[in-house]
Design a protein around this motif. Sequence first.
Motif, PDB file in Angstrom:
ATOM      1  N   GLY A 151       0.928  11.723   3.613  1.00 40.69           N
ATOM      2  CA  GLY A 151      -0.189  12.562   3.687  1.00 40.69           C
ATOM      3  C   GLY A 151      -1.670  11.983   3.808  1.00 40.69           C
ATOM      4  N   LEU A 152      -1.405  11.218   4.940  1.00 39.33           N
ATOM      5  CA  LEU A 152      -2.918  10.513   5.366  1.00 39.33           C
ATOM      6  C   LEU A 152      -3.544  11.191   6.341  1.00 39.33           C
ATOM      7  CD1 LEU A 152      -1.442   6.921   5.261  1.00 39.33           C
ATOM      8  CD2 LEU A 152      -2.667   7.856   3.431  1.00 39.33           C
ATOM      9  N   GLU A 153      -3.505  12.483   6.437  1.00 40.68           N
ATOM     10  CA  GLU A 153      -4.189  13.167   7.322  1.00 40.68           C
ATOM     11  C   GLU A 153      -5.886  12.882   7.074  1.00 40.68           C
ATOM     12  OE1 GLU A 153      -1.892  14.392   5.699  1.00 40.68           O
ATOM     13  OE2 GLU A 153      -0.296  14.781   7.431  1.00 40.68           O
ATOM     14  N   GLY A 154      -6.307  13.228   5.857  1.00 41.28           N
ATOM     15  CA  GLY A 154      -7.613  13.011   5.656  1.00 41.28           C
ATOM     16  C   GLY A 154      -8.097  11.416   5.955  1.00 41.28           C
ATOM     17  N   ALA A 155      -7.377  10.506   5.582  1.00 43.93           N
ATOM     18  CA  ALA A 155      -7.744   9.234   5.639  1.00 43.93           C
ATOM     19  C   ALA A 155      -7.739   8.853   7.281  1.00 43.93           C
ATOM     20  CB  ALA A 155      -6.827   8.335   5.003  1.00 43.93           C
ATOM     21  N   VAL A 156      -6.938   9.205   7.953  1.00 44.45           N
ATOM     22  CA  VAL A 156      -6.768   9.158   9.414  1.00 44.45           C
ATOM     23  C   VAL A 156      -7.999   9.724  10.271  1.00 44.45           C
ATOM     24  CG1 VAL A 156      -5.626   9.911  11.508  1.00 44.45           C
ATOM     25  CG2 VAL A 156      -4.473   9.098   9.818  1.00 44.45           C
ATOM     26  N   SER A 157      -8.371  11.140   9.536  1.00 47.81           N
ATOM     27  CA  SER A 157      -9.619  11.991  10.223  1.00 47.81           C
ATOM     28  C   SER A 157     -10.927  10.960   9.942  1.00 47.81           C
ATOM     29  CB  SER A 157      -9.705  13.149   9.638  1.00 47.81           C
ATOM     30  OG  SER A 157      -8.578  14.024   9.838  1.00 47.81           O
ATOM     31  N   GLU A 158     -10.941  10.555   8.666  1.00 48.33           N
ATOM     32  CA  GLU A 158     -12.207   9.668   8.589  1.00 48.33           C
ATOM     33  C   GLU A 158     -12.165   8.355   9.204  1.00 48.33           C
ATOM     34  OE1 GLU A 158     -13.861   7.186   4.363  1.00 48.33           O
ATOM     35  OE2 GLU A 158     -12.413   8.659   4.279  1.00 48.33           O
ATOM     36  N   THR A 159     -10.963   7.861   9.619  1.00 48.80           N
ATOM     37  CA  THR A 159     -10.979   6.655  10.456  1.00 48.80           C
ATOM     38  C   THR A 159     -11.408   6.975  11.793  1.00 48.80           C
ATOM     39  OG1 THR A 159      -9.353   5.659   8.944  1.00 48.80           O
ATOM     40  CG2 THR A 159      -9.598   4.516  11.147  1.00 48.80           C
ATOM     41  N   LEU A 362      -6.995   2.689   5.403  1.00 48.58           N
ATOM     42  CA  LEU A 362      -5.705   3.204   5.917  1.00 48.58           C
ATOM     43  C   LEU A 362      -4.571   2.306   6.170  1.00 48.58           C
ATOM     44  CD1 LEU A 362      -4.703   5.753   7.350  1.00 48.58           C
ATOM     45  CD2 LEU A 362      -5.751   5.109   9.330  1.00 48.58           C
ATOM     46  N   THR A 363      -5.051   0.984   6.288  1.00 49.33           N
ATOM     47  CA  THR A 363      -3.791   0.038   6.270  1.00 49.33           C
ATOM     48  C   THR A 363      -3.279   0.025   4.900  1.00 49.33           C
ATOM     49  OG1 THR A 363      -4.888  -1.341   8.020  1.00 49.33           O
ATOM     50  CG2 THR A 363      -3.260  -2.272   6.803  1.00 49.33           C
ATOM     51  N   ALA A 365      -3.140   1.915   2.465  1.00 48.66           N
ATOM     52  CA  ALA A 365      -2.484   3.411   2.231  1.00 48.66           C
ATOM     53  C   ALA A 365      -1.324   3.415   2.921  1.00 48.66           C
ATOM     54  CB  ALA A 365      -3.080   4.486   2.458  1.00 48.66           C
ATOM     55  N   ARG A 366      -1.072   2.845   4.003  1.00 51.51           N
ATOM     56  CA  ARG A 366       0.047   2.764   5.124  1.00 51.51           C
ATOM     57  C   ARG A 366       1.185   1.724   4.429  1.00 51.51           C
ATOM     58  NH1 ARG A 366      -3.051   3.113  10.846  1.00 51.51           N
ATOM     59  NH2 ARG A 366      -2.906   5.384  11.394  1.00 51.51           N
ATOM     60  N   ALA A 367       0.711   0.789   3.989  1.00 51.83           N
ATOM     61  CA  ALA A 367       1.501  -0.252   3.497  1.00 51.83           C
ATOM     62  C   ALA A 367       2.017   0.174   2.290  1.00 51.83           C
ATOM     63  CB  ALA A 367       0.647  -1.637   3.078  1.00 51.83           C
ATOM     64  N   GLU A 368       1.541   0.995   1.356  1.00 49.62           N
ATOM     65  CA  GLU A 368       1.989   1.334   0.205  1.00 49.62           C
ATOM     66  C   GLU A 368       3.237   2.442   0.623  1.00 49.62           C
ATOM     67  OE1 GLU A 368       2.532   4.187  -2.806  1.00 49.62           O
ATOM     68  OE2 GLU A 368       1.286   4.442  -1.148  1.00 49.62           O
ATOM     69  N   ALA A 369       2.615   3.379   1.462  1.00 51.83           N
ATOM     70  CA  ALA A 369       3.635   4.614   1.981  1.00 51.83           C
ATOM     71  C   ALA A 369       4.774   3.968   2.452  1.00 51.83           C
ATOM     72  CB  ALA A 369       2.989   5.268   2.795  1.00 51.83           C
ATOM     73  N   ALA A 370       4.762   2.872   3.384  1.00 50.35           N
ATOM     74  CA  ALA A 370       5.775   2.100   4.106  1.00 50.35           C
ATOM     75  C   ALA A 370       6.910   1.751   2.849  1.00 50.35           C
ATOM     76  CB  ALA A 370       5.469   1.097   5.036  1.00 50.35           C
ATOM     77  N   GLY A 371       6.593   1.205   1.937  1.00 54.58           N
ATOM     78  CA  GLY A 371       7.195   0.887   0.921  1.00 54.58           C
ATOM     79  C   GLY A 371       7.910   1.940   0.166  1.00 54.58           C
ATOM     80  N   ARG A 372       7.379   2.985  -0.224  1.00 57.87           N
ATOM     81  CA  ARG A 372       8.254   4.307  -0.575  1.00 57.87           C
ATOM     82  C   ARG A 372       8.992   4.729   0.351  1.00 57.87           C
ATOM     83  NH1 ARG A 372       5.114   8.387  -1.094  1.00 57.87           N
ATOM     84  NH2 ARG A 372       2.879   7.696  -0.246  1.00 57.87           N
ATOM     85  N   LEU A 373       8.714   4.988   1.973  1.00 62.54           N
ATOM     86  CA  LEU A 373       9.624   5.375   2.453  1.00 62.54           C
ATOM     87  C   LEU A 373      10.755   4.584   2.823  1.00 62.54           C
ATOM     88  CD1 LEU A 373      10.155   7.309   5.063  1.00 62.54           C
ATOM     89  CD2 LEU A 373       8.890   5.914   6.605  1.00 62.54           C
ATOM     90  N   PRO A 402      -8.790   4.644  17.430  1.00 62.24           N
ATOM     91  CA  PRO A 402      -9.277   5.622  16.593  1.00 62.24           C
ATOM     92  C   PRO A 402      -8.320   6.247  15.311  1.00 62.24           C
ATOM     93  CG  PRO A 402      -9.166   6.383  18.850  1.00 62.24           C
ATOM     94  CD  PRO A 402      -8.410   5.082  18.827  1.00 62.24           C
ATOM     95  N   GLU A 403      -7.354   5.574  15.261  1.00 62.98           N
ATOM     96  CA  GLU A 403      -6.136   5.643  14.144  1.00 62.98           C
ATOM     97  C   GLU A 403      -5.897   4.566  13.373  1.00 62.98           C
ATOM     98  OE1 GLU A 403      -3.044   7.998  15.398  1.00 62.98           O
ATOM     99  OE2 GLU A 403      -4.255   9.653  16.066  1.00 62.98           O
ATOM    100  N   GLY A 404      -7.079   3.589  13.363  1.00 56.43           N
ATOM    101  CA  GLY A 404      -6.813   2.372  12.761  1.00 56.43           C
ATOM    102  C   GLY A 404      -6.450   1.334  13.635  1.00 56.43           C
ATOM    103  N   ARG A 405      -5.810   0.009  13.048  1.00 62.35           N
ATOM    104  CA  ARG A 405      -5.649  -1.086  13.868  1.00 62.35           C
ATOM    105  C   ARG A 405      -4.050  -1.591  13.163  1.00 62.35           C
ATOM    106  NH1 ARG A 405     -10.929  -3.587  11.370  1.00 62.35           N
ATOM    107  NH2 ARG A 405     -10.422  -3.959   9.365  1.00 62.35           N
ATOM    108  N   ASP A 406      -3.377  -0.490  12.922  1.00 62.55           N
ATOM    109  CA  ASP A 406      -1.975  -1.015  12.753  1.00 62.55           C
ATOM    110  C   ASP A 406      -0.951  -0.247  13.641  1.00 62.55           C
ATOM    111  OD1 ASP A 406      -2.906  -1.603  10.119  1.00 62.55           O
ATOM    112  OD2 ASP A 406      -3.184   0.533   9.721  1.00 62.55           O
ATOM    113  N   ALA A 407      -0.086  -1.141  13.928  1.00 63.34           N
ATOM    114  CA  ALA A 407       1.171  -0.820  14.716  1.00 63.34           C
ATOM    115  C   ALA A 407       2.262  -0.795  13.840  1.00 63.34           C
ATOM    116  CB  ALA A 407       1.667  -2.046  15.651  1.00 63.34           C
TER     117      ALA A 407
END
Length: 549
Positions: A151-159, A362-363, A365-373, A402-407
């Motif tokens: 649910g990171l659409e807002g964070a992605v838009s901000e980035t 964003l990084t 949040a993604r790391a935390e979400a990756a663990g949950r996924l 535009p969407e951060g610096r994560d692969a």
Amino acid sequence: MLRALDIRDMLIIDRLELAFQPGLNVLTGETGAGKSILLDSLGFVLGWRGRAELVRQGAKQGEVVAEFELSPDHPAHAILDEAGIPSSEELILRRVNTSDGRKTAWVNDRRCSGEVLRALSDTLVELHGQHDDRGLLNPRGHRAMLDTFAGLEGAVSETRAAWADLSRARKDLEQAEAALAAVRAEEDFLRHAVAELDQLDPQPSEDAELDARRRMMQGAERIRDDVARAFALLGGEGAEGAMGDALRWLEGVSDKAGDQLDEPIAALGRALIELGEAQDGVAACLEALDFNPAELEQTEERLFAIRALARKHDVAPDELGGFAETLRTRLNQLEAGDADLADRRATLTRAEAAYDAAARALTAARAEAAGRLDKAVMQELAPLKMERAVFETSMTQAEPGPEGRDAVAFTVATNPGAPAGPLNKIASGGELSRFLLALKVCLRGDDSSRTMIFDEIDRGVGGATADAVGRRLAALAQGGQVLVVTHSPQVAARAAHHWRVQKQVSDGQTLSTVTPLDPDERVDEIARMVSGDTITDEARAAARALLGA
């Protein structure tokens, strides 16, 4: 949601009309019966690239029509609006392929391009299979999938907004630096040109005025004598004196002539007034023609200087003043340039800090979400008899964007201690199918806007594992629509709607047909899938048991 599919003269299908339903829809049949042709036809009307030769042999053209039902907030509406195509709750796609290879498409009876079809297809259908490179197997989409899951659409838009600000600040600074460097490169010329223009100080319309004055002075000597003689003839020794004498003589005898001289006397009075005005005008001309020869020289020198400067800078003489202001503005940039650059560098620094903060958040949040996924997928793998496998969402640093610096990439290890790698490189066919299904169950969320298609995703599994696959597919279909091409009786038994695909030979032609099955026909079809061509009572009993489970 896919409501209907109408296929005419495509490969071994002459005419086929299918009405799909919400929930889990399965297509079964023997290998080679034509199940893949249905998917090829659907992909054709959706604009996907597939087989080159699709028209049935002997037919002039093939045609596929797909009817979709759209919710009011379905993302397809935005694509239709952008393409200028009217939209409603019903979306009808039609595409024709002629025997010579020409393809034509319509959306809601409006001609459209393949690009519009493909854009619509991304909102309408998801295809998943062992050779799927459009969906879960494509690492390019893994980051977006993780963001959706979290649910990171807002964070992605901000980035994305911070990146836009940063890009704009960089561009502004680069342009300002380039402009200042250009001004500095011609500083000597600018200072000399501005000083030269300021010294001359040309005025608007001065060129025309000087030219007229010069021409008048040049011709003054030729005409002054004649003007002077004319002025003398108009004066007291000439016309004015004679007319004055005549007026006095007439006035002296007018009382003896009755009223016969009244009008001539009045006319002479008016003539004397006009003569006076003529004398004034000629006198003014004489005064203007009376010039100092040095003035002509000065006028010519200034006129030639203005014209020479205009030629030098390739502008009209009347534009020299504005040109001077332009050069002066560029010179002023030098004086304000350093301060302006400092301001722009400060803006860039702030933009970099804002982007860095947004990207770092964003990084995290993604790391935390990756663990949950990872945890969610592992829980789904256990019922699919893959409890020893390991699923991991790999995050590495990439170039900022535009969407951060994560692969982000989904990796798997099929056994403990085995090296992890990309989904499509590590897992075998059956393992890959179960990985994809587990991942899709976790990623689906509340999105039911797209029809999901699974092409033999249960290949290589059977027994309890196939039953678990069927249960997951049925759960995935709740509140949406799932189409499954399957050879597994356990999966087919979980369907809400069942079609049988058959190949028949008629009049020397091989044709494929699709038949919706009623409850009794479903028993026979699942029994066939259990036992093969010979359907036994035991197979029917097994089919009923699967259907009742």
